[in-house]
Design a protein around this motif. Structure first.
Motif, PDB file in Angstrom:
ATOM      1  N   LYS A  55     -32.374 -35.172   8.455  1.00 24.93           N
ATOM      2  CA  LYS A  55     -30.917 -35.304   8.570  1.00 24.93           C
ATOM      3  C   LYS A  55     -30.168 -34.416   7.592  1.00 24.93           C
ATOM      4  N   ASP A  56     -30.872 -33.746   6.690  1.00 23.39           N
ATOM      5  CA  ASP A  56     -30.234 -32.882   5.705  1.00 23.39           C
ATOM      6  C   ASP A  56     -29.226 -33.614   4.833  1.00 23.39           C
ATOM      7  N   VAL A  57     -29.364 -34.925   4.722  1.00 17.38           N
ATOM      8  CA  VAL A  57     -28.447 -35.675   3.853  1.00 17.38           C
ATOM      9  C   VAL A  57     -29.251 -36.154   2.652  1.00 17.38           C
ATOM     10  N   THR A  69     -36.606 -37.508  -2.751  1.00 20.03           N
ATOM     11  CA  THR A  69     -37.371 -37.277  -1.523  1.00 20.03           C
ATOM     12  C   THR A  69     -36.754 -36.092  -0.778  1.00 20.03           C
ATOM     13  N   ILE A  70     -37.534 -35.446   0.061  1.00 24.58           N
ATOM     14  CA  ILE A  70     -37.085 -34.237   0.764  1.00 24.58           C
ATOM     15  C   ILE A  70     -36.336 -34.652   2.032  1.00 24.58           C
ATOM     16  N   PRO A  71     -35.069 -34.235   2.182  1.00 26.06           N
ATOM     17  CA  PRO A  71     -34.291 -34.698   3.340  1.00 26.06           C
ATOM     18  C   PRO A  71     -34.408 -33.778   4.550  1.00 26.06           C
ATOM     19  N   HIS A  72     -35.394 -32.869   4.548  1.00 25.84           N
ATOM     20  CA  HIS A  72     -35.563 -31.955   5.680  1.00 25.84           C
ATOM     21  C   HIS A  72     -37.047 -31.801   5.987  1.00 25.84           C
ATOM     22  N   LYS A  73     -37.345 -31.238   7.165  1.00 24.22           N
ATOM     23  CA  LYS A  73     -38.747 -31.000   7.536  1.00 24.22           C
ATOM     24  C   LYS A  73     -39.368 -29.935   6.640  1.00 24.22           C
ATOM     25  N   ASN A  76     -45.091 -26.286   8.194  1.00 25.98           N
ATOM     26  CA  ASN A  76     -45.474 -24.877   8.081  1.00 25.98           C
ATOM     27  C   ASN A  76     -44.880 -24.141   6.877  1.00 25.98           C
ATOM     28  N   TYR A  77     -44.314 -24.858   5.918  1.00 24.76           N
ATOM     29  CA  TYR A  77     -43.878 -24.178   4.694  1.00 24.76           C
ATOM     30  C   TYR A  77     -45.117 -23.934   3.840  1.00 24.76           C
ATOM     31  N   GLN A  78     -45.421 -22.672   3.574  1.00 27.59           N
ATOM     32  CA  GLN A  78     -46.627 -22.338   2.822  1.00 27.59           C
ATOM     33  C   GLN A  78     -46.409 -22.609   1.332  1.00 27.59           C
ATOM     34  N   ASN A  84     -44.915 -19.542  -2.309  1.00 27.02           N
ATOM     35  CA  ASN A  84     -44.269 -20.852  -2.394  1.00 27.02           C
ATOM     36  C   ASN A  84     -42.962 -20.785  -1.617  1.00 27.02           C
ATOM     37  N   ARG A  85     -43.021 -21.310  -0.375  1.00 25.18           N
ATOM     38  CA  ARG A  85     -41.869 -21.251   0.521  1.00 25.18           C
ATOM     39  C   ARG A  85     -40.686 -22.055  -0.030  1.00 25.18           C
ATOM     40  N   CYS A  86     -40.967 -23.146  -0.728  1.00 27.07           N
ATOM     41  CA  CYS A  86     -39.883 -23.980  -1.258  1.00 27.07           C
ATOM     42  C   CYS A  86     -38.987 -23.166  -2.180  1.00 27.07           C
ATOM     43  N   CYS A  89     -35.917 -20.952  -1.181  1.00 30.58           N
ATOM     44  CA  CYS A  89     -34.575 -21.539  -1.100  1.00 30.58           C
ATOM     45  C   CYS A  89     -34.169 -22.242  -2.391  1.00 30.58           C
ATOM     46  N   HIS A  90     -35.132 -22.877  -3.073  1.00 34.76           N
ATOM     47  CA  HIS A  90     -34.785 -23.755  -4.195  1.00 34.76           C
ATOM     48  C   HIS A  90     -34.820 -23.084  -5.566  1.00 34.76           C
ATOM     49  N   ALA A  91     -35.347 -21.865  -5.671  1.00 32.03           N
ATOM     50  CA  ALA A  91     -35.341 -21.188  -6.974  1.00 32.03           C
ATOM     51  C   ALA A  91     -33.885 -20.998  -7.401  1.00 32.03           C
ATOM     52  N   GLU A  97     -27.469 -18.192  -1.899  1.00 33.14           N
ATOM     53  CA  GLU A  97     -27.690 -17.753  -0.523  1.00 33.14           C
ATOM     54  C   GLU A  97     -28.112 -18.911   0.392  1.00 33.14           C
ATOM     55  N   SER A  98     -29.023 -19.791  -0.108  1.00 31.82           N
ATOM     56  CA  SER A  98     -29.634 -20.806   0.762  1.00 31.82           C
ATOM     57  C   SER A  98     -28.830 -22.097   0.844  1.00 31.82           C
ATOM     58  N   GLY A  99     -27.972 -22.357  -0.143  1.00 35.14           N
ATOM     59  CA  GLY A  99     -27.222 -23.614  -0.145  1.00 35.14           C
ATOM     60  C   GLY A  99     -28.081 -24.803  -0.547  1.00 35.14           C
ATOM     61  N   ALA A 100     -29.317 -24.555  -1.013  1.00 36.14           N
ATOM     62  CA  ALA A 100     -30.196 -25.660  -1.426  1.00 36.14           C
ATOM     63  C   ALA A 100     -29.858 -26.095  -2.848  1.00 36.14           C
ATOM     64  N   VAL A 101     -30.333 -27.288  -3.212  1.00 40.68           N
ATOM     65  CA  VAL A 101     -30.157 -27.787  -4.572  1.00 40.68           C
ATOM     66  C   VAL A 101     -31.131 -27.012  -5.468  1.00 40.68           C
ATOM     67  N   PRO A 102     -30.666 -26.416  -6.569  1.00 41.79           N
ATOM     68  CA  PRO A 102     -31.631 -25.697  -7.420  1.00 41.79           C
ATOM     69  C   PRO A 102     -32.624 -26.671  -8.049  1.00 41.79           C
ATOM     70  N   CYS A 126     -44.902 -28.390  -5.327  1.00 41.02           N
ATOM     71  CA  CYS A 126     -43.751 -29.283  -5.171  1.00 41.02           C
ATOM     72  C   CYS A 126     -44.113 -30.627  -4.536  1.00 41.02           C
ATOM     73  N   THR A 127     -45.005 -30.607  -3.531  1.00 44.27           N
ATOM     74  CA  THR A 127     -45.252 -31.839  -2.781  1.00 44.27           C
ATOM     75  C   THR A 127     -46.176 -32.809  -3.531  1.00 44.27           C
ATOM     76  N   GLN A 128     -46.617 -32.432  -4.750  1.00 43.07           N
ATOM     77  CA  GLN A 128     -47.272 -33.419  -5.596  1.00 43.07           C
ATOM     78  C   GLN A 128     -46.271 -34.529  -5.923  1.00 43.07           C
TER      79      GLN A 128
END
Ligand code: HEC
Ligand code: HEC
Length: 161
Positions: A55-57, A69-73, A76-78, A84-86, A89-91, A97-102, A126-128
């Motif tokens: 839901k991206d919320v 917790t991660i609010p998006h799918k 396939n993020y490597q 590190n695909r995360c 966007c998150h760096a 550019e990405s609008g993600a939370v740093p 990250c997913t640890q």
């Protein structure tokens, strides 16, 4: 001597009989939140995979210091030693550019608390700590209350939850 051996044998036999007589299976119908009523020596049909909530919320935290917790799918993020695909966007350098939370500043600290210019290796996978959530009903109930909420509750309410 003979009687002594006879007594020893008799008591050993009695002990063995006792051990056999111990009930090993509790006399209640087996039920497990994941397995249902399927006995342990059978393979139950697995439930369908629940869709990932996407839901991206940003969700609230259940306690201070919880990894959000991660609010998006994240299908396939490597995330491995090559990429590190995360972080794409998150760096901190990418969020404009990405609008993600740093990633939090804690992710740049080593275990001695020194902040460096790059992500700390212990925060690389990250997913640890951060996980997406399934859009499904709870397997078991949960009465967890964060310590700061316990302190805020009036004394009469504390036992009721
Ligand atoms: C394509 C860009 C992108 C990628 C890749 C990405 N994210 Fe996100 N992430 C976002 C955005 C944007 C948000 C803000 C909420 C939203 O729109 O979903 C977010 C939100 C989050 C949050 C919530 C932060 C909070 O304060 O509650 C976490 C945790 C998170 N992502 C972790 C991850 C992890 C772990 C990965 C890699 C497995 C990842 N993200 C990959 C863009 C991305
Ligand atoms: C060892 C556990 C751990 C790892 C690994 C980890 N994080 Fe976190 N993360 C946390 C915790 C705990 C918090 C919340 C407390 C804090 O700010 O440090 C957090 C906070 C965040 C936030 C929210 C920041 C904010 O300001 O609200 C984002 C986004 C995030 N992490 C992304 C990531 C990404 C992306 C990775 C992988 C590159 C990652 N984390 C790796 C534990 C971790």
């Amino acid at each position: 001597m003979r009687t002594f051996i006879a007594v020893v044998i008799a008591s050993l036999t009695a002990l063995a009989a006792l051990a056999i007589a111990q009930p090993t299976v509790p006399d209640v119908p087996f039920h497990d939140a994941l397995r249902g009523t399927a006995p342990l020596d059978t393979e139950p049909k697995p439930p369908l995979m629940a869709p990932t909530e996407n839901k991206d919320v940003i969700r609230g935290l259940n306690y201070a210091q919880q990894p959000p917790t991660i609010p998006h799918k994240i299908d396939n993020y490597q995330v491995d030693k090559n990429a590190n695909r995360c972080l794409a966007c998150h760096a901190r350098s990418r969020v404009e550019e990405s609008g993600a939370v740093p990633v939090a500043i804690s992710h740049y600290m080593d275990r001695d608390g020194s902040v460096s210019g790059h992500l700390s290796p212990r925060r690389y996978f990250c997913t640890q700590c951060h996980v997406p959530q399934a859009d499904t009903k709870l397997l078991i109930g949960n009465t967890f209350v964060a310590v700061e909420d316990i302190r805020q509750q009036p004394a009469s309410k504390k036992q009721k939850r």
